[in-house]
Scaffold this motif. Structure first.
Motif, PDB file in Angstrom:
ATOM      1  N   TRP A 290       0.820  -1.210   0.000  1.00 47.59           N
ATOM      2  CA  TRP A 290       0.000   0.000   0.000  1.00 47.59           C
ATOM      3  C   TRP A 290       0.858   1.266   0.000  1.00 47.59           C
ATOM      4  CZ3 TRP A 290       0.482   3.262   4.186  1.00 47.59           C
ATOM      5  CH2 TRP A 290       1.010   2.719   5.367  1.00 47.59           C
ATOM      6  N   TYR A 291       2.064   1.174   0.605  1.00 50.62           N
ATOM      7  CA  TYR A 291       2.965   2.329   0.577  1.00 50.62           C
ATOM      8  C   TYR A 291       3.503   2.533  -0.843  1.00 50.62           C
ATOM      9  CZ  TYR A 291       6.623   5.577   2.037  1.00 50.62           C
ATOM     10  OH  TYR A 291       7.419   6.691   2.187  1.00 50.62           O
ATOM     11  N   MET A 292       3.796   1.420  -1.509  1.00 48.76           N
ATOM     12  CA  MET A 292       4.250   1.499  -2.900  1.00 48.76           C
ATOM     13  C   MET A 292       3.166   2.103  -3.794  1.00 48.76           C
ATOM     14  SD  MET A 292       7.345   0.460  -3.075  1.00 48.76           S
ATOM     15  CE  MET A 292       8.574  -0.557  -2.257  1.00 48.76           C
ATOM     16  N   ILE A 293       1.904   1.755  -3.510  1.00 53.50           N
ATOM     17  CA  ILE A 293       0.794   2.310  -4.286  1.00 53.50           C
ATOM     18  C   ILE A 293       0.695   3.821  -4.076  1.00 53.50           C
ATOM     19  CG2 ILE A 293      -1.729   2.397  -4.454  1.00 53.50           C
ATOM     20  CD1 ILE A 293      -1.775  -0.602  -4.051  1.00 53.50           C
ATOM     21  N   LEU A 294       0.893   4.261  -2.828  1.00 52.09           N
ATOM     22  CA  LEU A 294       0.862   5.699  -2.545  1.00 52.09           C
ATOM     23  C   LEU A 294       1.947   6.442  -3.320  1.00 52.09           C
ATOM     24  CD1 LEU A 294       0.205   5.927   1.311  1.00 52.09           C
ATOM     25  CD2 LEU A 294      -1.264   6.780  -0.513  1.00 52.09           C
ATOM     26  N   VAL A 295       3.156   5.898  -3.297  1.00 52.57           N
ATOM     27  CA  VAL A 295       4.267   6.540  -4.009  1.00 52.57           C
ATOM     28  C   VAL A 295       4.003   6.556  -5.515  1.00 52.57           C
ATOM     29  CG1 VAL A 295       6.727   6.388  -4.544  1.00 52.57           C
ATOM     30  CG2 VAL A 295       5.938   5.944  -2.215  1.00 52.57           C
ATOM     31  N   ALA A 296       3.506   5.424  -6.036  1.00 58.10           N
ATOM     32  CA  ALA A 296       3.193   5.355  -7.470  1.00 58.10           C
ATOM     33  C   ALA A 296       2.075   6.328  -7.832  1.00 58.10           C
ATOM     34  CB  ALA A 296       2.799   3.929  -7.848  1.00 58.10           C
ATOM     35  N   SER A 297       1.101   6.482  -6.933  1.00 59.92           N
ATOM     36  CA  SER A 297      -0.012   7.403  -7.190  1.00 59.92           C
ATOM     37  C   SER A 297       0.474   8.847  -7.259  1.00 59.92           C
ATOM     38  CB  SER A 297      -1.075   7.271  -6.095  1.00 59.92           C
ATOM     39  OG  SER A 297      -1.646   5.980  -6.104  1.00 59.92           O
ATOM     40  N   ILE A 298       1.433   9.187  -6.407  1.00 57.92           N
ATOM     41  CA  ILE A 298       2.004  10.537  -6.449  1.00 57.92           C
ATOM     42  C   ILE A 298       2.700  10.773  -7.787  1.00 57.92           C
ATOM     43  CG2 ILE A 298       3.770  12.050  -5.467  1.00 57.92           C
ATOM     44  CD1 ILE A 298       3.154  10.834  -2.748  1.00 57.92           C
ATOM     45  N   ALA A 299       3.455   9.772  -8.235  1.00 56.02           N
ATOM     46  CA  ALA A 299       4.151   9.898  -9.518  1.00 56.02           C
ATOM     47  C   ALA A 299       3.156  10.053 -10.667  1.00 56.02           C
ATOM     48  CB  ALA A 299       5.039   8.678  -9.745  1.00 56.02           C
ATOM     49  N   ILE A 300       2.101   9.241 -10.648  1.00 57.80           N
ATOM     50  CA  ILE A 300       1.074   9.324 -11.697  1.00 57.80           C
ATOM     51  C   ILE A 300       0.391  10.684 -11.669  1.00 57.80           C
ATOM     52  CG2 ILE A 300      -1.156   8.394 -12.452  1.00 57.80           C
ATOM     53  CD1 ILE A 300      -0.202   5.660 -11.414  1.00 57.80           C
ATOM     54  N   SER A 301       0.094  11.161 -10.467  1.00 55.95           N
ATOM     55  CA  SER A 301      -0.566  12.458 -10.321  1.00 55.95           C
ATOM     56  C   SER A 301       0.301  13.587 -10.871  1.00 55.95           C
ATOM     57  CB  SER A 301      -0.891  12.715  -8.847  1.00 55.95           C
ATOM     58  OG  SER A 301      -1.500  13.974  -8.675  1.00 55.95           O
ATOM     59  N   LEU A 302       1.596  13.545 -10.578  1.00 49.44           N
ATOM     60  CA  LEU A 302       2.503  14.585 -11.072  1.00 49.44           C
ATOM     61  C   LEU A 302       2.564  14.588 -12.599  1.00 49.44           C
ATOM     62  CD1 LEU A 302       5.465  14.264  -8.534  1.00 49.44           C
ATOM     63  CD2 LEU A 302       3.877  16.178  -8.751  1.00 49.44           C
ATOM     64  N   VAL A 303       2.631  13.397 -13.182  1.00 50.08           N
ATOM     65  CA  VAL A 303       2.716  13.297 -14.643  1.00 50.08           C
ATOM     66  C   VAL A 303       1.433  13.797 -15.296  1.00 50.08           C
ATOM     67  CG1 VAL A 303       2.884  11.693 -16.578  1.00 50.08           C
ATOM     68  CG2 VAL A 303       4.407  11.426 -14.622  1.00 50.08           C
ATOM     69  N   ILE A 304       0.284  13.322 -14.800  1.00 50.14           N
ATOM     70  CA  ILE A 304      -0.993  13.693 -15.413  1.00 50.14           C
ATOM     71  C   ILE A 304      -1.297  15.175 -15.190  1.00 50.14           C
ATOM     72  CG2 ILE A 304      -3.493  13.344 -15.286  1.00 50.14           C
ATOM     73  CD1 ILE A 304      -3.023  10.412 -14.906  1.00 50.14           C
ATOM     74  N   CYS A 305      -1.028  15.678 -13.988  1.00 54.93           N
ATOM     75  CA  CYS A 305      -1.236  17.110 -13.718  1.00 54.93           C
ATOM     76  C   CYS A 305      -0.421  17.966 -14.687  1.00 54.93           C
ATOM     77  CB  CYS A 305      -0.829  17.440 -12.283  1.00 54.93           C
ATOM     78  SG  CYS A 305      -2.133  17.207 -11.066  1.00 54.93           S
ATOM     79  N   SER A 306       0.810  17.556 -14.918  1.00 60.30           N
ATOM     80  CA  SER A 306       1.685  18.319 -15.813  1.00 60.30           C
ATOM     81  C   SER A 306       1.194  18.255 -17.253  1.00 60.30           C
ATOM     82  CB  SER A 306       3.122  17.791 -15.722  1.00 60.30           C
ATOM     83  OG  SER A 306       3.624  17.924 -14.409  1.00 60.30           O
ATOM     84  N   LEU A 307       0.895  17.045 -17.723  1.00 58.33           N
ATOM     85  CA  LEU A 307       0.437  16.890 -19.107  1.00 58.33           C
ATOM     86  C   LEU A 307      -0.882  17.620 -19.341  1.00 58.33           C
ATOM     87  CD1 LEU A 307       1.225  13.122 -19.823  1.00 58.33           C
ATOM     88  CD2 LEU A 307       2.426  15.119 -20.712  1.00 58.33           C
ATOM     89  N   ASP A 308      -1.767  17.565 -18.356  1.00 60.54           N
ATOM     90  CA  ASP A 308      -3.089  18.177 -18.499  1.00 60.54           C
ATOM     91  C   ASP A 308      -3.003  19.689 -18.656  1.00 60.54           C
ATOM     92  OD1 ASP A 308      -5.991  17.671 -18.480  1.00 60.54           O
ATOM     93  OD2 ASP A 308      -5.982  18.906 -16.674  1.00 60.54           O
ATOM     94  N   ARG A 309      -1.915  20.274 -18.172  1.00 60.47           N
ATOM     95  CA  ARG A 309      -1.768  21.720 -18.227  1.00 60.47           C
ATOM     96  C   ARG A 309      -0.723  22.173 -19.241  1.00 60.47           C
ATOM     97  NH1 ARG A 309      -3.651  19.894 -13.703  1.00 60.47           N
ATOM     98  NH2 ARG A 309      -4.976  21.152 -12.339  1.00 60.47           N
ATOM     99  N   VAL A 310       0.374  21.423 -19.348  1.00 60.26           N
ATOM    100  CA  VAL A 310       1.469  21.834 -20.230  1.00 60.26           C
ATOM    101  C   VAL A 310       1.075  21.745 -21.700  1.00 60.26           C
ATOM    102  CG1 VAL A 310       3.762  21.189 -21.066  1.00 60.26           C
ATOM    103  CG2 VAL A 310       3.325  21.309 -18.619  1.00 60.26           C
ATOM    104  N   VAL A 311       0.455  20.633 -22.090  1.00 61.26           N
ATOM    105  CA  VAL A 311       0.147  20.407 -23.509  1.00 61.26           C
ATOM    106  C   VAL A 311      -0.782  21.479 -24.085  1.00 61.26           C
ATOM    107  CG1 VAL A 311      -0.911  18.825 -25.160  1.00 61.26           C
ATOM    108  CG2 VAL A 311       0.607  17.936 -23.386  1.00 61.26           C
ATOM    109  N   PRO A 312      -1.944  21.762 -23.457  1.00 63.11           N
ATOM    110  CA  PRO A 312      -2.810  22.798 -24.041  1.00 63.11           C
ATOM    111  C   PRO A 312      -2.184  24.188 -24.033  1.00 63.11           C
ATOM    112  CG  PRO A 312      -3.666  22.091 -21.913  1.00 63.11           C
ATOM    113  CD  PRO A 312      -2.588  21.139 -22.284  1.00 63.11           C
ATOM    114  N   LEU A 313      -1.419  24.497 -22.981  1.00 64.54           N
ATOM    115  CA  LEU A 313      -0.787  25.815 -22.923  1.00 64.54           C
ATOM    116  C   LEU A 313       0.285  25.945 -23.998  1.00 64.54           C
ATOM    117  CD1 LEU A 313      -0.554  28.533 -21.561  1.00 64.54           C
ATOM    118  CD2 LEU A 313       0.998  27.520 -19.884  1.00 64.54           C
TER     119      LEU A 313
END
Length: 214
Positions: free
Chosen positions: A124-147
């Motif tokens: 479950w700790y590994m899932i938390l760390v992986a979720s943070i990584a996924i969130s950072l990537v998706i947050c960035s792509l969701d904003r960087v690409v359209p801008l």
């Protein structure tokens, strides 16, 4: 989803707030207030698509609040993991459960039962760390690409309503082509990147600062 065609002829992605080429607003409810220039009017995937399971996952992880909460939860879990020694640092001559209960009492037993004795290798700790990584990537792509697309496609000639709804707006007269050339030379001296099209001038510098609102 249907794309939005502006009266200037430019075809915009679904969800675009105002035309990428001329700046004409597609919002019928508000035609007087300031334009939302955060993403140069471009459509973000998280605010446009919401039909499939993948869209739901994308929308969930594209939220900054979700990313912040994931970091907070991970930090709290990490702090709890340092409350007592991890299993690899305790004596190996007795079962871990017995050791924690004997050394730390009921709190140690709860600590062991919850799996904090091997926290940093737990699933479950590994899932938390992986979720943070996924969130950072998706947050960035969701904003960087359209801008990025919006800044790359921005046109020189802009709709009058676009100009009037900017935070700073002024009107004046340029009577002759020589006056236009004078303005262009003056702006270039100030290190602006200048583009001219049909008598319209677009002067820009410090584009990096426009990535700030991401």
């Amino acid at each position: 989803m249907n794309k939005v065609k502006c009266e200037c002829g430019h075809v915009n992605p679904h969800g675009t707030i105002f035309c990428e080429a001329c700046g004409k607003s597609f919002e019928e409810t508000d035609t007087q207030g300031l334009l939302d220039m955060r993403y140069e009017g471009s459509a973000r995937r998280s605010q446009t698509y919401n039909k499939t399971f993948i869209d739901s996952i994308w929308n969930f992880f594209s939220s900054v609040k979700v990313g912040v909460w994931l970091i907070i939860i991970t930090l709290l879990a990490s702090a709890l993991g340092t409350l007592f020694p991890q299993e690899i640092y305790i004596p190996q001559n007795m079962p871990p459960g017995d050791f924690y209960e004997q050394e730390y009492g009921a709190l140690g037993k709860i600590y062991y039962e919850l799996g904090f004795n091997n926290l940093y290798g737990s699933w479950w700790y590994m899932i938390l760390v992986a979720s943070i990584a996924i969130s950072l990537v998706i947050c960035s792509l969701d904003r960087v690409v359209p801008l990025y697309k919006a800044l790359k496609k921005q046109g020189v000639k802009r709709n009058e309503s676009f100009l009037r709804r900017q935070r700073l707006f002024a009107e004046g007269n340029v009577d002759t082509p020589e006056s236009t050339d004078t303005w262009v030379k003056a702006l270039k001296k100030k290190h602006y990147h200048v583009r001219v099209e049909d008598g319209n001038i677009l002067a820009e510098k410090g584009r990096f600062s426009r990535w700030g609102p991401m």
